[in-house]
Design a protein around this motif. Sequence first.
Motif, PDB file in Angstrom:
ATOM      1  N   SER A 142       0.835  -1.196   0.000  1.00  0.00           N
ATOM      2  CA  SER A 142       0.000   0.000   0.000  1.00  0.00           C
ATOM      3  C   SER A 142       0.873   1.250   0.000  1.00  0.00           C
ATOM      4  N   GLU A 143       0.271   2.346  -0.380  1.00  0.00           N
ATOM      5  CA  GLU A 143       0.990   3.616  -0.373  1.00  0.00           C
ATOM      6  C   GLU A 143       1.371   4.009   1.047  1.00  0.00           C
ATOM      7  N   GLU A 144       0.555   3.646   2.036  1.00  0.00           N
ATOM      8  CA  GLU A 144       0.874   3.941   3.435  1.00  0.00           C
ATOM      9  C   GLU A 144       2.153   3.205   3.862  1.00  0.00           C
ATOM     10  N   GLN A 145       2.284   1.958   3.423  1.00  0.00           N
ATOM     11  CA  GLN A 145       3.500   1.208   3.731  1.00  0.00           C
ATOM     12  C   GLN A 145       4.706   1.843   3.033  1.00  0.00           C
ATOM     13  N   TYR A 146       4.523   2.276   1.789  1.00  0.00           N
ATOM     14  CA  TYR A 146       5.623   2.936   1.081  1.00  0.00           C
ATOM     15  C   TYR A 146       5.991   4.258   1.745  1.00  0.00           C
ATOM     16  N   ASP A 147       5.015   4.955   2.307  1.00  0.00           N
ATOM     17  CA  ASP A 147       5.315   6.185   3.059  1.00  0.00           C
ATOM     18  C   ASP A 147       6.207   5.874   4.255  1.00  0.00           C
ATOM     19  N   ALA A 148       5.932   4.762   4.934  1.00  0.00           N
ATOM     20  CA  ALA A 148       6.752   4.355   6.082  1.00  0.00           C
ATOM     21  C   ALA A 148       8.166   3.984   5.625  1.00  0.00           C
ATOM     22  N   VAL A 149       8.278   3.320   4.476  1.00  0.00           N
ATOM     23  CA  VAL A 149       9.593   2.978   3.922  1.00  0.00           C
ATOM     24  C   VAL A 149      10.351   4.262   3.594  1.00  0.00           C
ATOM     25  N   ALA A 150       9.672   5.199   2.925  1.00  0.00           N
ATOM     26  CA  ALA A 150      10.319   6.468   2.567  1.00  0.00           C
ATOM     27  C   ALA A 150      10.778   7.208   3.821  1.00  0.00           C
ATOM     28  N   ALA A 151       9.967   7.204   4.874  1.00  0.00           N
ATOM     29  CA  ALA A 151      10.358   7.859   6.131  1.00  0.00           C
ATOM     30  C   ALA A 151      11.604   7.206   6.716  1.00  0.00           C
ATOM     31  N   LEU A 152      11.664   5.882   6.686  1.00  0.00           N
ATOM     32  CA  LEU A 152      12.843   5.176   7.176  1.00  0.00           C
ATOM     33  C   LEU A 152      14.082   5.551   6.358  1.00  0.00           C
ATOM     34  N   LEU A 153      13.949   5.568   5.041  1.00  0.00           N
ATOM     35  CA  LEU A 153      15.085   5.885   4.184  1.00  0.00           C
ATOM     36  C   LEU A 153      15.528   7.338   4.359  1.00  0.00           C
ATOM     37  N   LEU A 154      14.570   8.244   4.516  1.00  0.00           N
ATOM     38  CA  LEU A 154      14.925   9.641   4.772  1.00  0.00           C
ATOM     39  C   LEU A 154      15.662   9.782   6.104  1.00  0.00           C
ATOM     40  N   LYS A 155      15.225   9.026   7.097  1.00  0.00           N
ATOM     41  CA  LYS A 155      15.907   9.036   8.395  1.00  0.00           C
ATOM     42  C   LYS A 155      17.347   8.551   8.241  1.00  0.00           C
ATOM     43  N   LYS A 156      17.542   7.507   7.428  1.00  0.00           N
ATOM     44  CA  LYS A 156      18.893   6.996   7.172  1.00  0.00           C
ATOM     45  C   LYS A 156      19.746   8.063   6.481  1.00  0.00           C
ATOM     46  N   ILE A 157      19.146   8.781   5.542  1.00  0.00           N
ATOM     47  CA  ILE A 157      19.882   9.845   4.845  1.00  0.00           C
ATOM     48  C   ILE A 157      20.286  10.934   5.832  1.00  0.00           C
ATOM     49  N   MET A 158      19.372  11.318   6.700  1.00  0.00           N
ATOM     50  CA  MET A 158      19.651  12.392   7.666  1.00  0.00           C
ATOM     51  C   MET A 158      20.782  11.983   8.619  1.00  0.00           C
ATOM     52  N   HIS A 159      20.881  10.705   8.925  1.00  0.00           N
ATOM     53  CA  HIS A 159      21.905  10.239   9.869  1.00  0.00           C
ATOM     54  C   HIS A 159      23.172   9.737   9.166  1.00  0.00           C
ATOM     55  N   SER A 160      23.155   9.693   7.830  1.00  0.00           N
ATOM     56  CA  SER A 160      24.307   9.143   7.121  1.00  0.00           C
ATOM     57  C   SER A 160      25.517  10.065   7.174  1.00  0.00           C
ATOM     58  N   GLY A 161      25.297  11.347   7.377  1.00  0.00           N
ATOM     59  CA  GLY A 161      26.405  12.284   7.398  1.00  0.00           C
ATOM     60  C   GLY A 161      26.987  12.532   8.771  1.00  0.00           C
ATOM     61  N   ARG A 162      26.537  11.806   9.756  1.00  0.00           N
ATOM     62  CA  ARG A 162      27.018  12.033  11.136  1.00  0.00           C
ATOM     63  C   ARG A 162      28.092  11.059  11.507  1.00  0.00           C
TER      64      ARG A 162
END
Length: 162
Positions: A142-162
């Motif tokens: 579902s699109e809701e599940q993909y939204d959760a995946v995108a949120a997880l990946l965005l979180k990984k991006i935000m923490h990748s530079g630390r």
Amino acid sequence: MFIMGYVRVKVMWVLGVMLLASMAATAQTDLYRRYAQQEGVKVASVSGFAIDSATRVDVTVIEAESDEGWRWMKEEFYIGDLSPQQEASLDEGYDAVLFARRSRSNPRDNAPVVDEQLDVAGSCYIGISYLSRAVYIFCADSEEQYDAVAALLLKKIMHSGR
């Protein structure tokens, strides 16, 4: 008689759920089979991976075991080269994480569009980690599940530079 009808409905519901689960498992198995024989990479498939407390999706992980495997992955998934600044950060141990929506049946292709709408059932997210030289293929229902995946990946991006 009512109990017999209820039992039949319950059995039909359980069979329907099992059929849907087996279809998702088949798609995941197809991805695994597609990449498992490729030299220079190792492949794993996880059904029901917990994205958050309410979301579970299927994930296939492809990780380079060699430079040749990473070169193949970069070609297969159209993974671009990093900028000199990103390369320097990678050398310091910081990750570069990217993600894109792609075709579920062939993750090297763009996500399919039907009637000017993204086809949820025919798409997946791929996440790319340059540091671990890995591709994660997330298949949701579902699109809701993909939204959760995108949120997880965005979180990984935000923490990748630390």
